[in-house]
Design an enzyme around this catalytic site. Structure first.
Site, short mmCIF file in Angstrom:
data_model
loop_
_atom_site.label_atom_id
_atom_site.label_comp_id
_atom_site.label_asym_id
_atom_site.label_seq_id
_atom_site.Cartn_x
_atom_site.Cartn_y
_atom_site.Cartn_z
N PHE A 173 -17.38 -20.60 -61.69
CA PHE A 173 -18.22 -20.99 -60.56
C PHE A 173 -17.72 -20.39 -59.24
O PHE A 173 -18.50 -19.92 -58.42
CB PHE A 173 -18.26 -22.52 -60.47
CG PHE A 173 -18.87 -23.05 -59.20
CD1 PHE A 173 -20.25 -23.10 -59.06
CD2 PHE A 173 -18.07 -23.52 -58.17
CE1 PHE A 173 -20.82 -23.58 -57.88
CE2 PHE A 173 -18.63 -24.00 -57.00
CZ PHE A 173 -20.01 -24.03 -56.85
N ARG A 178 -24.89 -7.71 -44.75
CA ARG A 178 -25.97 -7.18 -45.57
C ARG A 178 -27.34 -7.50 -45.00
O ARG A 178 -28.27 -6.71 -45.06
CB ARG A 178 -25.87 -7.73 -47.00
CG ARG A 178 -26.77 -7.03 -48.00
CD ARG A 178 -27.06 -7.91 -49.20
NE ARG A 178 -27.69 -9.16 -48.80
CZ ARG A 178 -27.88 -10.19 -49.61
NH1 ARG A 178 -27.48 -10.13 -50.86
NH2 ARG A 178 -28.47 -11.30 -49.18
N ARG A 224 -32.90 -13.28 -35.30
CA ARG A 224 -31.59 -13.90 -35.35
C ARG A 224 -30.49 -12.84 -35.39
O ARG A 224 -30.60 -11.83 -36.07
CB ARG A 224 -31.49 -14.80 -36.57
CG ARG A 224 -32.34 -16.07 -36.41
CD ARG A 224 -33.16 -16.43 -37.61
NE ARG A 224 -32.34 -16.61 -38.79
CZ ARG A 224 -31.71 -17.75 -39.06
NH1 ARG A 224 -31.80 -18.78 -38.26
NH2 ARG A 224 -31.01 -17.86 -40.15
N TYR A 236 -18.75 -20.25 -36.35
CA TYR A 236 -20.07 -20.42 -36.95
C TYR A 236 -19.98 -20.33 -38.48
O TYR A 236 -20.53 -21.16 -39.20
CB TYR A 236 -21.08 -19.37 -36.43
CG TYR A 236 -22.42 -19.53 -37.09
CD1 TYR A 236 -23.27 -20.59 -36.74
CD2 TYR A 236 -22.84 -18.68 -38.12
CE1 TYR A 236 -24.49 -20.78 -37.38
CE2 TYR A 236 -24.05 -18.86 -38.77
CZ TYR A 236 -24.87 -19.92 -38.40
OH TYR A 236 -26.06 -20.12 -39.05
C1 PS7 Z 1 -22.70 -26.36 -52.66
C2 PS7 Z 1 -22.58 -24.33 -54.22
C3 PS7 Z 1 -16.03 -22.04 -54.17
C4 PS7 Z 1 -14.24 -23.05 -52.63
C5 PS7 Z 1 -27.12 -24.00 -49.05
C6 PS7 Z 1 -20.38 -21.41 -51.95
C7 PS7 Z 1 -26.89 -20.76 -45.99
C8 PS7 Z 1 -23.12 -17.81 -48.12
O1 PS7 Z 1 -28.11 -16.67 -45.31
O2 PS7 Z 1 -29.21 -18.45 -49.40
O3 PS7 Z 1 -29.66 -18.31 -46.33
O4 PS7 Z 1 -29.68 -15.92 -47.09
O5 PS7 Z 1 -27.58 -16.67 -50.03
C9 PS7 Z 1 -23.57 -24.09 -51.99
C10 PS7 Z 1 -16.12 -21.87 -51.65
C11 PS7 Z 1 -25.04 -23.78 -47.71
C12 PS7 Z 1 -20.31 -20.86 -49.55
C13 PS7 Z 1 -24.47 -20.80 -46.56
C14 PS7 Z 1 -24.14 -24.54 -50.71
C15 PS7 Z 1 -17.39 -21.18 -51.63
C16 PS7 Z 1 -25.75 -23.95 -46.44
C17 PS7 Z 1 -21.70 -20.39 -49.55
C18 PS7 Z 1 -24.85 -23.37 -50.11
C19 PS7 Z 1 -18.26 -21.76 -50.53
C20 PS7 Z 1 -25.40 -22.85 -45.43
C21 PS7 Z 1 -25.46 -18.70 -49.51
C22 PS7 Z 1 -22.19 -20.12 -48.15
O6 PS7 Z 1 -26.79 -18.98 -49.24
O7 PS7 Z 1 -27.73 -17.37 -47.64
C23 PS7 Z 1 -22.97 -24.89 -52.91
C24 PS7 Z 1 -15.50 -22.30 -52.78
C25 PS7 Z 1 -25.64 -23.74 -48.90
C26 PS7 Z 1 -19.68 -21.32 -50.65
C27 PS7 Z 1 -25.54 -21.44 -46.00
C28 PS7 Z 1 -24.56 -19.67 -47.45
C29 PS7 Z 1 -24.61 -19.67 -48.81
C30 PS7 Z 1 -23.44 -19.27 -48.13
P1 PS7 Z 1 -28.87 -17.06 -46.54
P2 PS7 Z 1 -27.88 -17.84 -49.13
MN MN Z 2 -29.08 -20.97 -41.76
MN MN Z 3 -30.39 -19.68 -44.73
#
Ligand code: PS7
Ligand code: MN
Ligand code: MN
Ligand code: MN
Ligand code: MN
Ligand code: MN
Length: 351
Positions: A269, A199, A209, A152
């Site tokens: 970043f 968290r 969930r 997941y």
């Molecule tokens: C394209 C920057 C840097 C190699 C929207 C960044 C939700 C933890 O659970 O809102 O909704 O509260 O805090 C980000 C790797 C993904 C993983 C994932 C796209 C790092 C859709 C972030 C972020 C890879 C699914 C946080 C994964 O969201 O969480 C870009 C390198 C999105 C990264 C989701 C979560 C991001 C997450 P929640 P958040």
């Molecule tokens: Mn989600």
């Molecule tokens: Mn979400």
């Protein structure tokens, strides 16, 4: 006419950055600091995935419709003028979907290499989310095994790591070799996602969930919600340390990935979210407040971390500090004490 087109183009790009600032607390700033070759591609990648995640998170949406949207989202981003018309929870992220035609316009202006990276990841993530939404990898409402948990987290975060590394390579700012090492990119996403899932225990529970794998929490309670009861304090603490142990395993790969980066803006970043995660992990470890409310690192601490994450030596020093804090809080009476010590030992070879 040309001038009119140029102005319209600038306006829709600006609206995309407005959406970015509206929907992301943590990523908006670091994305906007990226070098020119990469900034718009990562911004659009973020907005596309934020749109997809908003559909996944919408518990009021009819399940068949949700699955249909998740599985076709990689095609939706090529449909000029598409907007989301369903009613839904009226939160800020929904506005993004209601005006998604703006995101699509800007997505279609990216160079084709960027577009295909984003579409490819969107397809894999949408189908993975749909599998989980339909219960393919779940027992009742929860994720059963650690393997299912890893899968997941791969779908919703590891794939983001794949896609970002591919975008870095396509921009020429980072090497193709880094993007080819899928395990490293996956760990970058897993470390963030799993820390977020620990968290957000209470917030997610209240939303109906459950992301913690039953293979872990089932060792400590019969029901996932038992940990909020005061009489289960000790079990709750041990379950939490087991979850933290699971996440610590990704730290060596995170540090390896960061050590291979060359471009300063890409380094910032990538590193800033990871140092936020290790500091959050130290904060949640043995902290039973997570079962009652949403805890967060203090604003001042976050600001300091951002300013300090400038190069690999500093990032390693920050990891050393928080890993030491976890080690200091590790209690010999905890059933996970030994394994946590060993996980820290493996990290110490790095720091
Ligand atoms: C394209 C920057 C840097 C190699 C929207 C960044 C939700 C933890 O659970 O809102 O909704 O509260 O805090 C980000 C790797 C993904 C993983 C994932 C796209 C790092 C859709 C972030 C972020 C890879 C699914 C946080 C994964 O969201 O969480 C870009 C390198 C999105 C990264 C989701 C979560 C991001 C997450 P929640 P958040
Ligand atoms: Mn989600
Ligand atoms: Mn979400
Ligand atoms: Mn969030
Ligand atoms: Mn969350
Ligand atoms: Mn959230």
């Amino acid at each position: 006419k040309r001038l009119q087109q140029t102005l319209a183009k600038d306006a829709s790009k600006k609206r995309c950055y407005d959406f970015l600032n509206m929907t992301s607390r943590s990523f908006a700033a670091v994305i906007q600091e990226l070098d020119d070759q990469l900034r718009d591609a990562v911004c659009l990648f973020y907005l596309v995935l934020r749109g997809l995640d908003t559909i996944e998170d919408d518990m009021t949406l009819d399940l068949d419709r949700k699955v249909e949207l998740l599985r076709s989202f990689d095609q939706i981003i090529y449909k000029k003028g598409w907007t989301f018309t369903e009613n839904g929870p009226n939160e800020k992220d929904r506005a993004l979907l209601v005006h998604f035609d703006v995101v699509i316009d800007e997505f279609l202006r990216l160079k084709p290499e960027f577009q295909s990276v984003i579409a490819n990841i969107t397809k894999l993530m949408g189908n993975g989310m749909a599998d989980y939404a339909t219960g393919e990898h779940r027992e009742n409402t929860s994720i059963a095994t650690i393997k299912d948990f890893d899968l997941y987290c791969h779908y919703v975060a590891g794939l983001v790591g794949y896609g970002l590394s591919d975008l870095f390579a396509a921009s020429g700012l980072e090497s193709e070799e880094l993007a080819k090492d899928k395990a490293l990119s996956n760990s970058m996403g897993l470390f963030l996602q799993k820390t977020n899932i620990i968290r957000d225990y209470r917030e997610d529970l209240d939303d109906g969930r459950q992301f913690w794998p039953r293979e872990i929490w089932g060792k400590y309670a019969d029901n996932f919600s038992d940990f909020i009861k005061p009489e289960n304090k000790l079990k709750a603490q041990h379950c939490l340390s087991n979850m933290v142990l699971n996440v610590l395993n990704d730290v060596p790969q995170v540090l390896t990935y960061l050590s291979k980066l060359k471009n300063q803006s890409v380094f910032n970043f990538c590193a800033i979210p990871q140092v936020m995660a290790i500091s959050t992990l130290a904060l949640v470890f043995n902290n039973l407040d997570i079962y009652q409310r949403n805890i967060k690192i203090r604003k001042g601490e976050a600001v300091k971390l951002i300013l300090d994450s400038t190069d690999m030596d500093n990032v390693v020093a920050i990891f050393r500090q928080y890993v030491f804090e976890i080690s200091r809080k590790n209690e010999a009476t905890d059933p996970n004490f030994m394994e946590i010590s060993m996980a820290i030992g493996r990290i110490e070879q790095w720091i």
